[in-house]
Design an enzyme around this catalytic site. Structure first.
Site, PDB file in Angstrom:
ATOM      1  N   ASP A   1      -0.367  -1.370  -5.090  1.00 26.68           N
ATOM      2  CA  ASP A   1      -0.455  -1.457  -3.635  1.00 26.68           C
ATOM      3  C   ASP A   1       0.865  -1.905  -3.009  1.00 26.68           C
ATOM      4  O   ASP A   1       1.803  -2.300  -3.713  1.00 26.68           O
ATOM      5  CB  ASP A   1      -1.601  -2.406  -3.222  1.00 26.68           C
ATOM      6  CG  ASP A   1      -1.558  -3.762  -3.930  1.00 26.68           C
ATOM      7  OD1 ASP A   1      -0.555  -4.054  -4.609  1.00 26.68           O
ATOM      8  OD2 ASP A   1      -2.519  -4.530  -3.802  1.00 26.68           O
TER       9      ASP A   1
ATOM     10  N   ASN B   1     -11.865 -13.032  -2.115  1.00 28.83           N
ATOM     11  CA  ASN B   1     -13.095 -12.329  -1.732  1.00 28.83           C
ATOM     12  C   ASN B   1     -13.466 -11.221  -2.732  1.00 28.83           C
ATOM     13  O   ASN B   1     -14.305 -10.383  -2.451  1.00 28.83           O
ATOM     14  CB  ASN B   1     -12.946 -11.750  -0.327  1.00 28.83           C
ATOM     15  CG  ASN B   1     -11.788 -10.768  -0.219  1.00 28.83           C
ATOM     16  OD1 ASN B   1     -11.157 -10.432  -1.225  1.00 28.83           O
ATOM     17  ND2 ASN B   1     -11.499 -10.303   0.987  1.00 28.83           N
TER      18      ASN B   1
ATOM     19  N   HIS C   1     -11.421  -8.827  -3.790  1.00 34.12           N
ATOM     20  CA  HIS C   1     -10.720  -7.542  -3.658  1.00 34.12           C
ATOM     21  C   HIS C   1      -9.834  -7.292  -4.874  1.00 34.12           C
ATOM     22  O   HIS C   1      -9.333  -8.215  -5.508  1.00 34.12           O
ATOM     23  CB  HIS C   1      -9.946  -7.437  -2.335  1.00 34.12           C
ATOM     24  CG  HIS C   1      -8.665  -8.194  -2.227  1.00 34.12           C
ATOM     25  ND1 HIS C   1      -8.299  -8.896  -1.103  1.00 34.12           N
ATOM     26  CD2 HIS C   1      -7.628  -8.364  -3.088  1.00 34.12           C
ATOM     27  CE1 HIS C   1      -7.115  -9.438  -1.278  1.00 34.12           C
ATOM     28  NE2 HIS C   1      -6.688  -9.139  -2.476  1.00 34.12           N
TER      29      HIS C   1
ATOM     30  N   GLU D   1     -10.827  -3.920  -0.122  1.00 35.40           N
ATOM     31  CA  GLU D   1     -11.514  -5.066   0.458  1.00 35.40           C
ATOM     32  C   GLU D   1     -13.032  -4.867   0.409  1.00 35.40           C
ATOM     33  O   GLU D   1     -13.516  -3.722   0.428  1.00 35.40           O
ATOM     34  CB  GLU D   1     -11.080  -5.232   1.921  1.00 35.40           C
ATOM     35  CG  GLU D   1      -9.591  -5.498   2.104  1.00 35.40           C
ATOM     36  CD  GLU D   1      -9.204  -6.957   1.861  1.00 35.40           C
ATOM     37  OE1 GLU D   1      -9.958  -7.678   1.185  1.00 35.40           O
ATOM     38  OE2 GLU D   1      -8.140  -7.365   2.363  1.00 35.40           O
TER      39      GLU D   1
HETATM   40  C1  GLP Z   1      -3.113  -9.674  -2.934  1.00 33.85           C
HETATM   41  C2  GLP Z   1      -2.826  -8.331  -3.650  1.00 33.85           C
HETATM   42  C3  GLP Z   1      -3.656  -8.195  -4.872  1.00 33.85           C
HETATM   43  C4  GLP Z   1      -3.642  -9.527  -5.587  1.00 33.85           C
HETATM   44  C5  GLP Z   1      -4.442 -10.524  -4.790  1.00 33.85           C
HETATM   45  C6  GLP Z   1      -4.315 -11.940  -5.288  1.00 33.85           C
HETATM   46  O1  GLP Z   1      -3.417  -9.553  -1.599  1.00 33.85           O
HETATM   47  N1  GLP Z   1      -3.003  -7.162  -2.885  1.00 33.85           N
HETATM   48  O2  GLP Z   1      -3.157  -7.138  -5.671  1.00 33.85           O
HETATM   49  O3  GLP Z   1      -4.220  -9.386  -6.838  1.00 33.85           O
HETATM   50  O4  GLP Z   1      -4.198 -10.422  -3.426  1.00 33.85           O
HETATM   51  O5  GLP Z   1      -3.088 -12.504  -4.978  1.00 33.85           O
HETATM   52  P1  GLP Z   1      -2.559 -13.807  -5.679  1.00 33.85           P
HETATM   53  O6  GLP Z   1      -2.283 -13.443  -7.081  1.00 33.85           O
HETATM   54  O7  GLP Z   1      -1.317 -14.184  -4.932  1.00 33.85           O
HETATM   55  O8  GLP Z   1      -3.631 -14.821  -5.563  1.00 33.85           O
END
Ligand code: GLP
Length: 242
Positions: A67, A136, A138, A143
């Site tokens: 992403d 959440n 995702h 989402e």
């Molecule tokens: C982000 C990314 C995800 C990631 C998640 C957790 O928004 N789009 O790919 O896995 O949220 O992020 P973090 O590892 O900083 O907690």
């Protein structure tokens, strides 16, 4: 789903890197599906370490990322392209031309996403996909919703995600409101998936993921349906299971 509960963040990172390294050693021209966020930073550091010790060769490796924010320029220090260059690509011998991150500057997101999926298919799908998880549930930027999309697409970020990611920007207002993300289709085409989670703020999402129920309202639960998923979490993220 297989489960590895590591003592702490460093152990989680080492376990994940071990699995990644095996894939690279067994198939030097493998396709890695990569993720960003704070969670996999330690895993990338372990891979760089192995590379520096001469244990890994990335010269034939290709990668596709999950992403990217939209819109965002690749030079922005919060763009996922910048993250990947900084944490991995600039530190190993991967050919940058073989690394693909969704283009946060593309003028026509629908056409870009279609071409991105075709590229993943042309590469033969990913040999291993790394996933983090949102508070959440995702994955990528898929989402929670009543339905999830199959292909790579442009999506609105939820308030919860904007709020969670605001820590990396000057303020919540500076977080892009949209993102390009692989849909569930390209994620599921991965032959192997590892999902990483650490910290108590991921405990509820991990509890849902491992509960044996599937709901689009918690996208990570769909992973229950994939034949080769390993959840690697630390004790804090595991703390609500049981
Ligand atoms: C982000 C990314 C995800 C990631 C998640 C957790 O928004 N789009 O790919 O896995 O949220 O992020 P973090 O590892 O900083 O907690």
């Amino acid at each position: 789903m297989k489960l590895i509960v590591a003592k702490n963040y460093d152990e989680m990172s080492a376990e994940a890197a071990k699995i990644m390294a095996e894939v690279i050693k067994n198939k030097p021209d493998c396709v890695l599906g990569l993720a960003t966020g704070s969670t996999p930073v330690g895993m990338y550091a372990c891979l760089v370490d192995m590379y520096n010790k001469g244990e890994l060769d990335f010269s034939k490796v290709k990668s596709v990322n999950l992403d990217e924010y939209y819109p965002i320029v690749p030079e922005h220090d919060q763009s996922y392209r910048y993250f990947m260059n900084y944490n991995l690509f600039d530190k190993v011998n991967i050919n940058k031309e073989n690394t693909f991150v969704p283009d946060g500057t593309c003028a026509d997101p629908a056409a870009f996403c279609k071409a991105y999926d075709e590229r993943i298919d042309a590469m033969g799908g990913t040999d291993i996909q790394v996933l983090g998880i949102g508070r959440n549930g995702h994955i990528g930027f898929n989402e929670p919703d009543t339905e999830l999309l199959y292909g790579t697409h442009l999506t609105d970020l939820t308030e919860d995600t904007i709020d969670a990611n605001a820590r990396f920007f000057a303020s919540a207002n500076d977080v892009p409101k949209q993102a390009l993300t692989m849909g569930m289709g390209p994620i599921f085409k991965a032959r192997k998936i590892i999902l990483l989670a650490n910290g108590v703020n991921k405990a509820e999402a991990i509890k849902q993921t491992l509960a044996g129920k599937v709901s689009t309202l918690c996208p990570s639960t769909l992973l229950t349906l994939h034949p080769d998923v390993t959840v690697i979490c630390d004790e804090d993220a595991y703390s609500l299971v049981k």
